[in-house]
Design a protein around this motif. Sequence first.
Motif, PDB file in Angstrom:
ATOM      1  N   ARG A 153       2.292   9.320  -6.258  1.00  0.00           N
ATOM      2  CA  ARG A 153       2.789  10.689  -6.116  1.00  0.00           C
ATOM      3  C   ARG A 153       3.815  11.021  -7.194  1.00  0.00           C
ATOM      4  NH1 ARG A 153       2.648   9.552  -0.376  1.00  0.00           N
ATOM      5  NH2 ARG A 153       4.881   9.058  -0.413  1.00  0.00           N
ATOM      6  N   TRP A 154       4.563  10.009  -7.623  1.00  0.00           N
ATOM      7  CA  TRP A 154       5.619  10.220  -8.606  1.00  0.00           C
ATOM      8  C   TRP A 154       5.226   9.745  -9.993  1.00  0.00           C
ATOM      9  CZ3 TRP A 154       9.848  13.044  -7.680  1.00  0.00           C
ATOM     10  CH2 TRP A 154      10.186  13.293  -6.338  1.00  0.00           C
ATOM     11  N   ARG A 155       3.993   9.327 -10.167  1.00  0.00           N
ATOM     12  CA  ARG A 155       3.573   8.716 -11.424  1.00  0.00           C
ATOM     13  C   ARG A 155       3.726   9.660 -12.615  1.00  0.00           C
ATOM     14  NH1 ARG A 155      -2.470   6.166 -12.558  1.00  0.00           N
ATOM     15  NH2 ARG A 155      -2.152   5.691 -14.771  1.00  0.00           N
ATOM     16  N   ARG A 156       3.371  10.926 -12.430  1.00  0.00           N
ATOM     17  CA  ARG A 156       3.446  11.878 -13.539  1.00  0.00           C
ATOM     18  C   ARG A 156       4.894  12.135 -13.970  1.00  0.00           C
ATOM     19  NH1 ARG A 156      -1.124  16.600 -12.514  1.00  0.00           N
ATOM     20  NH2 ARG A 156      -2.934  15.195 -12.526  1.00  0.00           N
ATOM     21  N   VAL A 157       5.814  11.842 -13.086  1.00  0.00           N
ATOM     22  CA  VAL A 157       7.230  11.973 -13.437  1.00  0.00           C
ATOM     23  C   VAL A 157       7.775  10.645 -13.951  1.00  0.00           C
ATOM     24  CG1 VAL A 157       9.533  12.479 -12.547  1.00  0.00           C
ATOM     25  CG2 VAL A 157       7.564  13.809 -11.753  1.00  0.00           C
ATOM     26  N   THR A 205       0.829  -1.207   0.000  1.00  0.00           N
ATOM     27  CA  THR A 205       0.000   0.000   0.000  1.00  0.00           C
ATOM     28  C   THR A 205       0.856   1.246   0.000  1.00  0.00           C
ATOM     29  OG1 THR A 205      -1.718  -1.189   1.236  1.00  0.00           O
ATOM     30  CG2 THR A 205      -1.843   1.216   1.209  1.00  0.00           C
ATOM     31  N   ASP A 206       1.907   1.255   0.821  1.00  0.00           N
ATOM     32  CA  ASP A 206       2.806   2.414   0.869  1.00  0.00           C
ATOM     33  C   ASP A 206       3.517   2.604  -0.470  1.00  0.00           C
ATOM     34  OD1 ASP A 206       2.146   2.926   3.490  1.00  0.00           O
ATOM     35  OD2 ASP A 206       3.773   1.704   4.305  1.00  0.00           O
ATOM     36  N   LEU A 207       3.927   1.477  -1.089  1.00  0.00           N
ATOM     37  CA  LEU A 207       4.593   1.572  -2.381  1.00  0.00           C
ATOM     38  C   LEU A 207       3.666   2.173  -3.435  1.00  0.00           C
ATOM     39  CD1 LEU A 207       6.556  -1.810  -2.563  1.00  0.00           C
ATOM     40  CD2 LEU A 207       7.526   0.484  -2.363  1.00  0.00           C
ATOM     41  N   LEU A 208       2.413   1.727  -3.424  1.00  0.00           N
ATOM     42  CA  LEU A 208       1.457   2.253  -4.390  1.00  0.00           C
ATOM     43  C   LEU A 208       1.225   3.735  -4.179  1.00  0.00           C
ATOM     44  CD1 LEU A 208      -0.582   1.926  -6.672  1.00  0.00           C
ATOM     45  CD2 LEU A 208      -2.275   1.193  -4.974  1.00  0.00           C
ATOM     46  N   GLN A 209       1.072   4.141  -2.936  1.00  0.00           N
ATOM     47  CA  GLN A 209       0.859   5.558  -2.636  1.00  0.00           C
ATOM     48  C   GLN A 209       2.061   6.401  -3.044  1.00  0.00           C
ATOM     49  OE1 GLN A 209      -0.101   5.498   1.540  1.00  0.00           O
ATOM     50  NE2 GLN A 209      -2.263   5.010   1.188  1.00  0.00           N
ATOM     51  N   ARG A 210       3.254   5.883  -2.801  1.00  0.00           N
ATOM     52  CA  ARG A 210       4.458   6.610  -3.202  1.00  0.00           C
ATOM     53  C   ARG A 210       4.554   6.709  -4.726  1.00  0.00           C
ATOM     54  NH1 ARG A 210       9.252   4.178   0.750  1.00  0.00           N
ATOM     55  NH2 ARG A 210       8.274   4.745   2.740  1.00  0.00           N
TER      56      ARG A 210
END
Length: 288
Positions: A14-18, A6-11
Amino acid sequence: MRVSSTDLLQRYQRWRRVAEPGFWIALTLMQASVNSSLAWLDLQRAGIDTAFWEVAVWEWSSNLVLLALVPVLVLAERYRPLHLVFQRQNLRWHLAASVVYSLVHVAAMVALRKIAYWSQDSDYDFGDWWRELPYEYMKDVRAYFLVLLAVGFYRLLLMRWQGEATLLGEPDEGPPVEPVQQPERFLVRKLGKDFLLPALEIEWIQAWGNYVNLHVRGHDYPLRSTMAAIEHRLDGKRFVRVHRSYIVNLDFVQSIVPLESGDARASLSTGGEVPVSRRYRDALKSTC
């Protein structure tokens, strides 16, 4: 300290657009650099005296144009998902699009090469266009479908990571607490946890092979069902079929924009857009 999924997905979100454009940029840099070196070494081994800058211009001009075209292919994959490509209509659409893709790639590539050669007081000759264009198309059509495959596979992995939805079934004992034929909620399993997804929050539904995707607040939750089956399970006054591959929630439809092709585009209050085929356009207008 152990990091949960879950933490990995949330992180990652946040950085997906980059991360997404960064992947294509890094891939292009690596491919252009390696291809330039290998192509130059092959020419040297063949005894062809060619300056390294010329080989670099050939490779970098091609790869930079392909990189600029990636967002176009991402949109094409979203409009005509790859799992539908092998249906006759969509296969024709993508083959036609690949021709345009190749022509744009070649024209922009040649323009960049001419500018680079001009800066070196030289002249670039592409050769016989009628002979070179088929050769370039054979390479471009391969690149076109490889990118579509990569984008589709990535989208599928991301959906599996975000969670998968199921319909609520009949309870083992006692009457159901809510309608089963037209469910008010869907059960979503996300990273080992279950939660209920209100049907009213679904913005649109998209066909995806043996699944349909429930799009909610920027997330897609795959549900194993056909479009026809899920359409019968939803409130027909709220959820309307607008395309062979899309069902939209009327509560989110803000406007309908007609297109020159006779189709239309439904703009949603959440900022999303859904294609509307001419077959369903009039029915959608009458319900809005």
